[in-house]
Design a protein around this motif. Sequence first.
Motif, short mmCIF file in Angstrom:
data_model
loop_
_atom_site.label_atom_id
_atom_site.label_comp_id
_atom_site.label_asym_id
_atom_site.label_seq_id
_atom_site.Cartn_x
_atom_site.Cartn_y
_atom_site.Cartn_z
N LYS A 126 8.92 112.23 21.23
CA LYS A 126 9.36 113.50 20.68
C LYS A 126 10.81 113.80 21.05
O LYS A 126 11.48 114.58 20.39
CB LYS A 126 8.44 114.62 21.16
CG LYS A 126 7.01 114.47 20.67
CD LYS A 126 6.14 115.57 21.23
CE LYS A 126 4.73 115.45 20.63
NZ LYS A 126 4.08 114.18 20.98
N VAL A 127 11.27 113.15 22.13
CA VAL A 127 12.64 113.34 22.61
C VAL A 127 13.19 111.98 23.03
O VAL A 127 12.50 111.21 23.70
CB VAL A 127 12.71 114.30 23.81
CG1 VAL A 127 14.17 114.55 24.22
CG2 VAL A 127 12.02 115.62 23.50
N LEU A 128 14.42 111.70 22.63
CA LEU A 128 15.09 110.46 23.01
C LEU A 128 16.34 110.82 23.80
O LEU A 128 17.18 111.59 23.34
CB LEU A 128 15.46 109.68 21.75
CG LEU A 128 15.79 108.18 21.87
CD1 LEU A 128 14.64 107.42 22.49
CD2 LEU A 128 16.11 107.63 20.48
N LEU A 129 16.45 110.26 25.00
CA LEU A 129 17.60 110.50 25.87
C LEU A 129 18.35 109.18 26.02
O LEU A 129 17.78 108.20 26.49
CB LEU A 129 17.12 111.03 27.22
CG LEU A 129 18.14 111.58 28.21
CD1 LEU A 129 17.47 112.59 29.16
CD2 LEU A 129 18.78 110.48 29.05
N ILE A 130 19.62 109.14 25.58
CA ILE A 130 20.34 107.86 25.55
C ILE A 130 21.71 107.96 26.23
O ILE A 130 22.41 108.95 26.11
CB ILE A 130 20.54 107.36 24.10
CG1 ILE A 130 21.42 108.32 23.27
CG2 ILE A 130 19.19 107.13 23.42
CD1 ILE A 130 21.85 107.78 21.92
N ALA A 131 22.06 106.90 26.95
CA ALA A 131 23.42 106.68 27.43
C ALA A 131 23.94 105.48 26.65
O ALA A 131 23.55 104.34 26.92
CB ALA A 131 23.44 106.42 28.93
N ASN A 132 24.78 105.73 25.67
CA ASN A 132 25.10 104.68 24.71
C ASN A 132 26.00 103.58 25.28
O ASN A 132 26.68 103.78 26.28
CB ASN A 132 25.75 105.28 23.45
CG ASN A 132 27.14 105.83 23.70
OD1 ASN A 132 28.02 105.15 24.22
ND2 ASN A 132 27.36 107.08 23.31
N LEU A 133 25.99 102.43 24.61
CA LEU A 133 26.90 101.33 24.92
C LEU A 133 28.19 101.46 24.13
O LEU A 133 29.25 101.05 24.58
CB LEU A 133 26.23 99.99 24.61
CG LEU A 133 25.27 99.50 25.70
CD1 LEU A 133 24.33 98.45 25.15
CD2 LEU A 133 26.03 98.96 26.89
N ASP A 134 28.08 102.00 22.92
CA ASP A 134 29.24 102.38 22.13
C ASP A 134 28.76 103.37 21.09
O ASP A 134 27.56 103.58 20.90
CB ASP A 134 29.94 101.17 21.50
CG ASP A 134 29.16 100.49 20.40
OD1 ASP A 134 28.00 100.90 20.13
OD2 ASP A 134 29.69 99.55 19.80
N SER A 135 29.71 104.02 20.43
CA SER A 135 29.33 105.07 19.49
C SER A 135 28.71 104.53 18.21
O SER A 135 27.92 105.23 17.57
CB SER A 135 30.54 105.95 19.17
OG SER A 135 30.87 106.76 20.28
N VAL A 136 29.04 103.30 17.82
CA VAL A 136 28.48 102.74 16.59
C VAL A 136 26.98 102.53 16.73
O VAL A 136 26.17 103.00 15.91
CB VAL A 136 29.18 101.42 16.20
CG1 VAL A 136 28.50 100.79 15.00
CG2 VAL A 136 30.66 101.68 15.90
N SER A 137 26.57 101.81 17.78
CA SER A 137 25.14 101.58 17.99
C SER A 137 24.44 102.89 18.38
O SER A 137 23.29 103.12 18.00
CB SER A 137 24.90 100.51 19.05
OG SER A 137 25.57 100.82 20.26
N GLY A 138 25.14 103.74 19.11
CA GLY A 138 24.56 105.03 19.47
C GLY A 138 24.28 105.88 18.25
O GLY A 138 23.21 106.51 18.15
N LYS A 139 25.21 105.91 17.29
CA LYS A 139 25.01 106.68 16.06
C LYS A 139 23.84 106.13 15.25
O LYS A 139 23.06 106.89 14.66
CB LYS A 139 26.29 106.68 15.22
CG LYS A 139 26.13 107.37 13.86
CD LYS A 139 27.44 107.44 13.11
CE LYS A 139 27.22 107.83 11.65
NZ LYS A 139 26.36 109.00 11.47
N ALA A 140 23.71 104.80 15.22
CA ALA A 140 22.59 104.19 14.49
C ALA A 140 21.26 104.67 15.06
O ALA A 140 20.31 104.96 14.31
CB ALA A 140 22.69 102.67 14.56
#
Length: 375
Positions: free
Chosen positions: A107-121
Amino acid sequence: MRKSLAALAAAGLLATMTLTACDDGGDTGDGGSNGTAIASGEKTTGKGGIGVILPDTKSSQRWSTDDPRYLTEQFKKANVPFEIFNAEGDKEQFKRLAEQLLDNNVKVLLIANLDSVSGKAVIDAAKQRDVFVIDYDRMTLNGAADYYVSFDNEKVGQLQGEYLKSCLAKTKKTGVPVVAELNGSPTDNNATLFKNGYDSVLQPLYDNAIYIKGPDQFVQDWDNDEAREIFAQMLKQFPNIDGVLAANDGLGNAAIEVLKEKGLNRKVPVTGQDATVQGLQNILAGDQCMTVFKSIEAEAQAAAKLAIDLYKGIEPPVAAKIKDPESGLTIPFQSLEPEAITIKNIKRVVDVGFVKKEALCTKAFVTACRKAGIK
């Protein structure tokens, strides 16, 4: 449309259960492309709840040890189902882990991205399933996460710049100091914010010929091995470097290793960030000027509370907002304050329990710890 909080509240009530938890103690060390399952507290079905994806285990010790521990504590205390994974620096795996969690109906996803491209996906995929997303520590540019939890990252950089200035005043008695900048990853918005912060201190000094701007380079993926090679080249081209603005402790240690080879450690001040054991020991040894303490426990607690509230259908009371420089959107922002650490206040990180005395004050550092008031 995003699920209403009322609907999630009902779902949260249906999800009340006894946790069965397993914790493998952190990073498995396999370093493979399958990611690392760090901890879970699951319903009997093993689905639903809160999903966490952390970025890697190389750029900082926090991602394999500190964040999973603190997040797990909060989720268990709240008795909510959760799963925590580490993408091991693999952007495709980051996306695959997100799909796996979304398939598990988080129901909730908490992410620390590797870059904004994959994070946006990942954020786009979550939106298609009406799942809330919290950007953790790093903003996903143009991603439009529902919430962002991090430190005042420009303030982090300002502290680094101010303390490098102070340390240079002690070590460089004559002449104009040459400063090298060893920046974080160009794909990490935080690295840009740190640089904005320290350049706000250093650029006026460069402009007024009080300092000389030396080599200035970003380090892809915060890779410490690459940083060592980069700084070796910097020092070869500019053997008169007087100070190093290194964006975190790992990059700082890479520079220190090169300086040691040339007999320049303790003569050239180096900054850092994250208050890692390695960085703190470098301060105790006199090789590092300062680090920045960002209470990972406080950050994890703030992020976990947001995630838990969203899971339970409670609208989090986050009044502050931050502007995404790419999309122009404003994101609800839970901001935390960083703190500079030098030899004068290094005991603070032990006093608050961020670092254990036994880990910091190993045999080689016992005397230095005593002198610093760590007993």
